[in-house]
Scaffold this motif. Structure first.
Motif, short mmCIF file in Angstrom:
data_model
loop_
_atom_site.label_atom_id
_atom_site.label_comp_id
_atom_site.label_asym_id
_atom_site.label_seq_id
_atom_site.Cartn_x
_atom_site.Cartn_y
_atom_site.Cartn_z
N GLU A 30 0.87 -1.24 -0.08
CA GLU A 30 -0.01 -0.06 -0.03
C GLU A 30 0.91 1.29 0.03
OE1 GLU A 30 -3.84 -1.13 2.47
OE2 GLU A 30 -1.96 -1.16 3.70
N LEU A 31 2.07 1.22 0.93
CA LEU A 31 2.94 2.63 0.75
C LEU A 31 3.50 2.69 -0.47
CD1 LEU A 31 4.26 4.62 2.46
CD2 LEU A 31 6.03 2.76 3.02
N ARG A 32 3.80 1.73 -1.36
CA ARG A 32 4.27 1.88 -2.30
C ARG A 32 3.32 2.36 -3.46
NH1 ARG A 32 5.78 -3.37 -5.63
NH2 ARG A 32 3.72 -3.50 -5.36
N ASP A 33 2.25 2.07 -3.31
CA ASP A 33 0.96 2.47 -4.37
C ASP A 33 0.92 3.87 -4.01
OD1 ASP A 33 1.35 0.07 -5.52
OD2 ASP A 33 -0.65 -0.62 -4.69
N GLU A 34 0.73 4.31 -2.75
CA GLU A 34 0.33 5.43 -2.40
C GLU A 34 1.49 6.41 -2.75
OE1 GLU A 34 -2.06 7.02 -0.86
OE2 GLU A 34 -3.39 5.38 0.27
N ILE A 35 2.82 6.25 -2.79
CA ILE A 35 3.80 7.02 -3.22
C ILE A 35 3.97 7.08 -4.54
CG2 ILE A 35 6.55 7.04 -3.51
CD1 ILE A 35 6.51 5.71 -0.61
N GLU A 36 3.49 5.90 -5.50
CA GLU A 36 3.49 6.20 -6.88
C GLU A 36 2.65 7.14 -7.16
OE1 GLU A 36 5.17 4.67 -9.52
OE2 GLU A 36 6.54 3.63 -8.21
N ARG A 37 1.20 7.11 -6.55
CA ARG A 37 0.13 7.93 -7.31
C ARG A 37 0.69 9.43 -6.80
NH1 ARG A 37 -3.05 3.91 -4.92
NH2 ARG A 37 -3.58 4.93 -2.88
N MET A 38 1.17 9.68 -5.72
CA MET A 38 1.54 11.05 -5.39
C MET A 38 2.52 11.51 -6.29
SD MET A 38 0.19 13.48 -3.74
CE MET A 38 -0.76 12.81 -2.52
N VAL A 75 -4.67 22.24 -2.97
CA VAL A 75 -5.22 20.87 -3.39
C VAL A 75 -5.48 19.99 -1.99
CG1 VAL A 75 -5.20 18.98 -5.05
CG2 VAL A 75 -4.59 21.19 -5.80
N ALA A 76 -6.64 19.14 -1.74
CA ALA A 76 -6.64 18.24 -1.04
C ALA A 76 -5.74 17.20 -1.31
CB ALA A 76 -8.14 18.01 -0.66
N TRP A 77 -5.28 16.47 -0.19
CA TRP A 77 -4.42 15.24 -0.50
C TRP A 77 -5.23 14.16 -1.32
CZ3 TRP A 77 0.47 13.78 1.04
CH2 TRP A 77 0.91 12.23 1.09
N ASP A 78 -6.61 13.88 -0.60
CA ASP A 78 -7.22 12.85 -1.34
C ASP A 78 -7.34 13.12 -2.84
OD1 ASP A 78 -6.93 11.46 0.73
OD2 ASP A 78 -9.43 11.82 1.25
N ALA A 79 -7.67 14.46 -3.12
CA ALA A 79 -7.87 14.79 -4.63
C ALA A 79 -6.45 14.46 -5.58
CB ALA A 79 -8.37 16.17 -4.82
N ALA A 80 -5.53 14.92 -4.93
CA ALA A 80 -4.10 14.53 -5.60
C ALA A 80 -3.94 13.18 -5.89
CB ALA A 80 -3.05 15.31 -4.94
N SER A 81 -4.04 12.32 -4.58
CA SER A 81 -3.69 10.79 -4.57
C SER A 81 -4.44 10.37 -5.50
CB SER A 81 -3.85 10.26 -3.41
OG SER A 81 -3.56 9.03 -3.24
N HIS A 82 -5.81 10.60 -5.80
CA HIS A 82 -6.66 9.90 -6.65
C HIS A 82 -7.04 10.52 -8.12
CE1 HIS A 82 -8.55 8.48 -2.33
NE2 HIS A 82 -7.78 7.82 -2.67
N ALA A 83 -6.19 11.36 -8.38
CA ALA A 83 -6.34 11.83 -9.72
C ALA A 83 -5.91 10.76 -10.84
CB ALA A 83 -5.42 12.95 -9.80
N GLY A 84 -5.20 9.72 -10.51
CA GLY A 84 -4.95 8.69 -11.44
C GLY A 84 -3.76 9.13 -12.26
N HIS A 85 -2.98 9.95 -11.97
CA HIS A 85 -1.65 10.03 -12.59
C HIS A 85 -0.66 9.13 -12.28
CE1 HIS A 85 -3.02 13.70 -14.12
NE2 HIS A 85 -3.43 14.28 -12.87
N ARG A 86 0.47 8.76 -13.29
CA ARG A 86 1.40 7.72 -12.80
C ARG A 86 2.70 8.39 -13.26
NH1 ARG A 86 -0.27 4.23 -9.65
NH2 ARG A 86 1.69 2.87 -9.98
N PRO A 87 3.85 8.44 -12.61
CA PRO A 87 5.22 8.95 -12.69
C PRO A 87 5.96 8.09 -13.80
CG PRO A 87 5.30 7.32 -10.82
CD PRO A 87 3.89 7.31 -11.15
N GLN A 88 6.86 9.00 -14.03
CA GLN A 88 7.98 8.60 -15.24
C GLN A 88 8.70 7.50 -14.65
OE1 GLN A 88 8.04 9.24 -18.72
NE2 GLN A 88 5.72 10.68 -18.18
N PRO A 89 9.27 6.66 -15.34
CA PRO A 89 10.42 5.72 -14.88
C PRO A 89 11.45 6.53 -13.70
CG PRO A 89 10.10 5.31 -17.06
CD PRO A 89 9.18 6.42 -16.83
N HIS A 90 11.75 5.83 -12.79
CA HIS A 90 12.65 6.31 -11.75
C HIS A 90 14.18 6.33 -12.26
CE1 HIS A 90 13.58 7.69 -7.99
NE2 HIS A 90 14.42 7.04 -7.63
N GLN A 91 14.67 7.52 -12.30
CA GLN A 91 16.06 7.49 -12.81
C GLN A 91 17.19 7.93 -11.57
OE1 GLN A 91 17.01 6.88 -15.84
NE2 GLN A 91 14.65 6.15 -16.26
N ALA A 92 16.81 8.50 -10.36
CA ALA A 92 17.56 8.97 -9.47
C ALA A 92 18.54 7.82 -8.88
CB ALA A 92 16.86 9.90 -8.33
#
Length: 570
Positions: free
Chosen positions: A59-67, A190-207
């Motif tokens: 769950e933690l990984r999924d929450e991080i990915e969405r945000m 912006v409310a946390w839940d609105a940002a988390s549930h917006a459905g965006h996914r990040p680009q591949p992680h390069q750091a």
């Protein structure tokens, strides 16, 4: 090895913990990768225990990915962009921190006790473009939203509390957050839940290891906070080293009450346990009875806390009847542990209080007592791969065992430098034997076994319950008081805080005897203009401050007088 006969190799203490190597192979990956690995290994294991709410690693990984996706796709965060994190301890703090890293951004932790001016300096100096904030803190951030910060995401502390587990959740945490109001610029958070549930996914992680990932601000002797530049590698070096040094495992449960905006809480209560795949038992604020409940309920095995917190915890009524048998490691630093409390821990639990030493500039962990051979009121020995020495602060010549000088350190956890501050970098870094050392500003000595002991401070810093207060910063603020002509801030002894802030002030002509010049009124004014831990607890009004022939205020004379008054037999 005596420093007088040193080669270029660092001194290794004969008290080195048995079975541990002299150096470690630090992972060459990002901090976020630690969470990704833990989620693959232990998807259903509890990563965060928040009262009765268990958040698994999956769950933690999924929450991080969405945000992280929201930061990149909706906020336009680019690699290297700075993002402020302004919050007390809560699951959203951890998620936001790792989401910023996952989005290739740079975390700028902000003390939730800061007021608007303190926050404004850090936002301006870092060039931050976005922020996460606790809802109750937004009024202090609102003036910066729009002119500097393009996006602000708000969370409330009960937002992820699905189950209280029958535990006494503090009333303040359950209070409904204030309705967000537009910033003066017209921008809306912006409310946390609105940002988390917006459905965006990040680009591949390069750091990776060498990527800048955090600017942690620490005040300097000039009173201007400076940003310590840490990479994934400097933070990883300290986090990975500390868990091995302290014998933690993936089955450890870590009580996380130290504030996570501070390197002590961030590293020991968040980055280190997540590196292991251990469980973080989260407390938003210190409450001693709740701490006992959590230790009992979730079988906490690792607890890092300053001595003042330990004293408060073990002095609470009924503590003798609590089941604290799960504790396997108790440690901390920042002040000397009272002998009576240290003896009680040893006699009742067989646990030594393991003291350690670190700075924001060193990602916390750099010197530590070995858990099998700790010494009292001691900073510890140099840890994995660390070269620590004592030098003459004027000549920089290394001093023999037992002689007091400035402690300097070299290691993989030392910051890259101060953000956009070459003068400060030139002052704090020196080269010895071809290696870059950090000047700590702390005076101490090393004994024959390689243990370091602090004796004084080269810089004027007050340590109030682990919070660093720089007198120059408080003095600068005091000069804004209409009744104050001159001010000198020094440390005073305090049974609970170790040290506390004392201001010695001379008043402007005509101010003496007026209501606004009363010490209580000056303290009230300070509470309106600076963070609570910086507010002088003692105000001494004098006719004039002592000065040198060149007109400089003799702060050291006032400090020595204060120490003699509080300890006349010294």
């Amino acid at each position: 090895m005596n420093p007088a006969t040193r080669t270029t190799q660092p001194f290794r203490s004969p008290a080195w913990p048995p079975g541990l190597p002299a150096t470690l192979h630090t992972p060459r990956t990002s901090l976020f990768y630690n969470v990704e690995v833990a989620a693959q290994r232990y998807p259903d294991k509890t990563a965060i225990q928040y009262f009765g709410t268990a958040i698994s690693y999956g769950e933690l990984r999924d929450e991080i990915e969405r945000m992280a996706g929201y930061l990149q796709q909706a906020c336009g965060i680019q690699p290297g962009d700075r993002v402020v994190l302004f919050s007390q301890n809560c699951p959203q703090f951890i998620i936001a921190y790792y989401a910023i890293l996952r989005a290739e951004g740079v975390v700028v932790p902000a003390n939730p006790m800061w007021l608007e001016a303190e926050l404004a300096h850090v936002v301006q100096d870092s060039g931050a473009v976005a922020a996460f904030a606790g809802s109750e803190l937004y009024p202090r951030m609102a003036p910066l939203h729009g002119p500097a910060l393009r996006h602000v995401i708000l969370h409330d502390y009960a937002g992820m509390l699905r189950d209280d587990g029958g535990l006494p959740v503090p009333a303040w945490l359950r209070e409904p957050p204030p309705a967000p109001q537009p910033a003066p610029s017209g921008a809306m958070p912006v409310a946390w839940d609105a940002a988390s549930h917006a459905g965006h996914r990040p680009q591949p992680h390069q750091a990776g290891y060498d990527t800048l990932c955090m600017l942690a601000y620490t005040s300097g002797t000039t009173g201007n906070p400076k940003g310590c530049m840490h990479t994934h590698g400097t933070l990883m070096t300290a986090a990975a080293g500390s868990v091995i040094w302290r014998g933690a495992t993936p089955e450890s449960a870590v009580l996380a009450v130290a504030p996570m905006f501070h390197l002590l809480g961030m590293q020991n209560c968040m980055n280190s346990p997540l590196y292991l795949g251990a469980t973080v038992v989260l407390m938003p604020r210190w409450e001693r009875a709740l701490a006992a409940d959590l230790i009992e309920r979730y079988r906490v095995s690792v607890w890092g806390a300053p001595p003042a917190m330990m004293v408060d915890f073990f002095s609470q009524p009924g503590i003798e009847a609590r089941d604290l048998s799960s504790l396997a490691y108790v440690g901390g630093g920042g002040a000397a542990m009272p002998e009576a409390v240290a003896n009680m821990l040893q006699e009742r639990f067989g646990l030594p209080y393991v003291e350690a030493y670190g700075m924001t500039e060193t990602a916390a962990f750099i010197l530590s007592n070995p858990r099998n051979q700790p010494k009292r009121e001691c900073l510890g020995i140099a840890t994995f791969g660390v070269d620590a020495r004592v030098v003459d602060p004027e000549t920089l010549r290394e001093l023999p065992h037992g002689e007091t000088g400035e402690i300097v350190v070299h290691g993989g956890q030392v910051m890259q430098g101060y953000w956009h501050n070459e003068d400060a970098n030139a002052a704090i870094f020196i080269e010895l034997d071809g290696k870059r050392f950090l000047r700590t500003g702390d005076l101490g000595f090393m004994d024959e076994e390689g243990y370091f002991f602090m004796r004084d401070r080269l810089k004027r810093m007050i340590n109030a319950s682990g919070y660093k207060v720089w007198p120059a910063e408080v003095e600068n603020m005091l000069y804004g008081h209409p009744a104050i002509h001159e001010a000198c801030v020094i440390a005073a002894r305090d049974e609970r805080r170790g040290e506390t802030v004392k201001a010695v002030v001379a008043l402007r002509p005509g101010a003496r005897g007026t209501a606004e010049a009363e010490p209580e009124r000056i303290m009230a004014w300070c509470r309106e203009h600076m963070a609570a831990y910086k507010v002088p607890r003692i105000i001494d009004v004098v006719d004039a401050l002592p000065k040198s022939a060149t007109g400089k205020i003799l702060w050291r004379a006032l400090q020595e007088r204060e120490m003699q008054a509080s300890n006349p037999r010294a």
